[in-house]
Write an enzyme that holds these catalytic residues in place. Structure first.
Site, PDB file in Angstrom:
ATOM      1  N   GLN A 148       0.825  -1.202   0.000  1.00 18.52           N
ATOM      2  CA  GLN A 148       0.000   0.000   0.000  1.00 18.52           C
ATOM      3  C   GLN A 148       0.864   1.258   0.000  1.00 18.52           C
ATOM      4  OE1 GLN A 148      -3.227   0.647  -0.322  1.00 18.52           O
ATOM      5  NE2 GLN A 148      -3.815  -1.491  -0.575  1.00 18.52           N
ATOM      6  N   SER A 149       1.978   1.206  -0.683  1.00 18.24           N
ATOM      7  CA  SER A 149       2.926   2.313  -0.694  1.00 18.24           C
ATOM      8  C   SER A 149       2.341   3.592  -1.295  1.00 18.24           C
ATOM      9  CB  SER A 149       4.173   1.919  -1.490  1.00 18.24           C
ATOM     10  OG  SER A 149       5.004   3.031  -1.718  1.00 18.24           O
TER      11      SER A 149
END
Length: 341
Positions: A68-69
């Site tokens: 989920q960068s």
């Protein structure tokens, strides 16, 4: 040379109700408002990094981060706007963190309707945006990620053998060139608030570049205001002290020459929680209170931990400035944490 994608200057706001509640003046630098799809702190770094990619006539950009960068999502978005191909190397979640959703996600990308139910469960938040943007996604194991530079070189050789030219951006865009984005942000803040009257500036620390840029920018412009970093990872603070010193030293190449000692770097490990991207119940409560009290939405990975750290380490009567680094899309990947049954 830098690009201009961010909507600047972002405002600085006072939080009146939380200030009364905690008996200190709390200001927020709203870098969650830098853009929409590429919102957050990363865009400031990417304006410098992607300008370098364009200058070097690269057509493909590699970068890395967690599933989920925020950084990967912002990189993918700006690459698309520049006509570059984004390739994102995303680290698998620990099985105990996320029920090994990464395995399901990879299954979806490799198949079709059979994995649709997993898609609905797992591909959301930043990862959904990555997919919509057409980014190429390479999932890597925890072990591979620990040697990400070697992974980059392996893939770079493959891409360049096909005639492409690759530009590599490190995790979080955290090198000296990227840190220039927050040197500039400090200059921006000097036109908005008297930094000499701020007792401390707080920010989340995930890769170190934002912290390094803030500290270097303050010292370069003559301010002794301390920067307090809240470590949101399971790396120890001493890792970031060394990294910040290295970045600050390398900023001299770009004309930012400052004297920063290890004792000037103030980073605490006390609010990192059980794992990266895993908020505690106290962090979840902090998100709810801040949203319902001031309309400021924090995220579960970075800013909730940092904001809670600020509240617990600052003192009554102080004037503090919190740098809101964004991350809102990450809320959707952890929506279950906020649903009261």
């Amino acid at each position: 040379m830098k690009l201009s994608f961010a909507r600047l200057p972002t405002p600085i706001e006072i939080l009146p109700r939380l200030s009364r509640r905690y008996e200190r003046e709390i200001f927020v630098k709203r870098d969650d408002l830098t853009e929409f799809i590429s919102s957050g702190n990363k865009i400031r770094k990417l304006e410098f990094l992607l300008a370098d990619a364009v200058r070097n006539r690269c057509d493909t950009v590699f970068t890395c981060g967690g599933e989920q960068s925020n950084h990967a999502r912002a990189t993918a978005h700006l690459c698309v706007k520049l006509g570059l191909k984004p390739v994102l190397f995303l680290r698998e979640s620990q099985p105990e963190q996320n029920n090994n959703l990464s395995r399901r996600i990879r299954s979806f990308f490799a198949s079709d309707e059979a994995e649709w139910k997993y898609f609905k469960e797992a591909v959301n938040g930043n990862l959904l945006i990555d997919k919509l943007l057409g980014a190429e996604i390479v999932f890597v194991s925890q072990q591979q990620y620990a040697k990400i530079d070697e992974v980059f070189e392996e893939y770079k050789e493959k891409y360049e053998s096909q005639g492409r030219k690759v530009y590599i951006i490190p995790e979080g865009g955290s090198n000296a060139l990227g840190a220039l984005g927050y040197v500039w942000a400090v200059a921006e803040m000097t036109n908005q608030i008297d930094l000499s009257q701020i007792d401390a500036i707080y920010c989340a620390v995930g890769s170190g570049g934002t912290y390094a840029g803030l500290l270097a920018g303050l010292r370069f412009l003559g301010y002794e205001t301390p920067v307090i970093g809240i470590n949101v990872t399971k790396r120890e603070a001493k890792y970031f002290v060394e990294k910040v010193l290295k970045i600050v030293d390398e900023l001299a190449e770009y004309g930012i020459r400052v004297n920063v000692k290890p004792e000037d770097i103030k980073i605490t490990d006390d609010f990192s929680g059980p794992a990266y991207a895993v908020p505690t119940e106290a962090d979840v409560e902090c998100i709810k209170i801040t949203a319902s009290t001031e309309g400021i939405v924090l995220d579960p990975v970075y800013t909730s931990k940092a904001f809670r750290g600020m509240l617990q380490t600052s003192r009554r009567g102080q004037k503090v400035l919190f740098v809101h680094t964004g991350g809102t899309f990450g809320l959707f990947a952890q929506a279950h944490r906020f649903m009261e049954l």
